[in-house]
Design an enzyme around this catalytic site. Structure first.
Site, mmCIF file in Angstrom:
data_model
loop_
_atom_site.group_PDB
_atom_site.id
_atom_site.type_symbol
_atom_site.label_atom_id
_atom_site.label_comp_id
_atom_site.label_asym_id
_atom_site.label_seq_id
_atom_site.Cartn_x
_atom_site.Cartn_y
_atom_site.Cartn_z
ATOM 1 N N TYR A 18 0.807 -1.230 0.000
ATOM 2 C CA TYR A 18 0.000 0.000 0.000
ATOM 3 C C TYR A 18 0.835 1.272 0.000
ATOM 4 C CZ TYR A 18 -3.994 -2.938 1.248
ATOM 5 O OH TYR A 18 -4.983 -3.890 1.254
ATOM 6 N N HIS A 23 -4.103 6.338 -1.405
ATOM 7 C CA HIS A 23 -4.701 6.446 -0.063
ATOM 8 C C HIS A 23 -3.650 6.777 1.006
ATOM 9 C CE1 HIS A 23 -8.514 6.299 1.769
ATOM 10 N NE2 HIS A 23 -8.631 5.020 2.052
ATOM 11 N N ASN A 71 -9.448 2.233 8.183
ATOM 12 C CA ASN A 71 -10.730 2.413 8.870
ATOM 13 C C ASN A 71 -10.613 2.289 10.393
ATOM 14 O OD1 ASN A 71 -10.218 -0.306 8.803
ATOM 15 N ND2 ASN A 71 -12.262 -0.919 8.190
ATOM 16 N N ASP A 96 -5.374 11.861 2.108
ATOM 17 C CA ASP A 96 -5.670 11.990 0.686
ATOM 18 C C ASP A 96 -7.066 12.592 0.528
ATOM 19 O OD1 ASP A 96 -6.425 9.390 1.889
ATOM 20 O OD2 ASP A 96 -7.319 8.966 -0.058
ATOM 21 N N ASN A 117 -12.765 7.023 5.319
ATOM 22 C CA ASN A 117 -12.864 6.111 6.469
ATOM 23 C C ASN A 117 -11.862 6.416 7.576
ATOM 24 O OD1 ASN A 117 -15.028 4.696 5.456
ATOM 25 N ND2 ASN A 117 -13.736 3.277 4.318
#
Length: 196
Positions: A18, A23, A71, A96, A117
């Site tokens: 990631y 994100h 989240n 973001d 989230n």
């Protein structure tokens, strides 16, 4: 008031798969600030994240990148804010932002979560107090809400990535102005910047 920020949080998903996705744009701000100040970000279990501490113009600033998933970001923010007794309005969360194009970043205080989230969880863990500052790093919008989940979890193409990096760099410089002077001066600089 605005130069009393004591905690800068960069929202992200953990793990190498990631690290370069859109994100994680909030985390890039914290990573760049740590790099400039030559401070390693260390895993701290009690804060559920990577942490560091820097001094900017005599100003003590704690850095945090949650290593929970996006989240659950609020768990890390809450743990650190509680431990160091940092009030909500002394926290800035870098994240973001779909509503801003790549190459644009903006500061603001307060507001809702806009469907993000990480912000949603942070607000709920801070007892629904929305008065923390935001550093919104524009990533653009895929055009349809059904495409958002896939879009934020993929890497930007090279030309867009360059815009994101320029905006991140400018955001870090503006953050230093905010800590040295005030929010208005920092906004003045950051909000007129447009990456080329």
């Amino acid at each position: 008031m605005s130069n009393q920020i004591r905690l800068l949080v960069g929202l992200a998903n953990p793990g190498p798969e990631y690290s370069q996705t859109r994100h994680n744009a909030g985390a890039w701000v914290v990573q760049e600030l740590a790099r400039i100040h030559n401070v390693p970000l260390k895993e701290e279990k009690k804060f559920f994240g990577l942490t560091g501490r820097i001094n900017v113009h005599g100003h003590d600033l704690r850095l945090l990148i949650p290593t929970t998933y996006m989240n659950l970001s609020g768990k890390a923010v809450q743990a650190m804010a509680n431990f160091y007794n940092i009030p909500v309005d002394a926290i800035m969360v870098a994240h973001d932002e779909l509503d801003l194009p790549p190459g644009v970043a903006k500061f603001k205080q307060g507001g809702g979560h806009g469907g993000h989230n990480g912000l949603r969880d942070t607000i709920s863990k801070l007892a629904n107090d929305k008065s923390f500052y935001r550093l919104r790093v524009g990533i653009g919008h895929p055009g349809h809400k059904d495409k958002v989940a896939g879009y934020v979890l993929t890497k930007a193409p090279a030309n867009e990535q360059s815009l994101l990096e320029q905006a991140t760099d400018e955001a870090v410089r503006s953050l230093e102005i905010l800590l040295k002077d005030d929010l208005a001066k920092a906004q003045n600089r950051l909000h007129t910047f447009k990456a080329q």
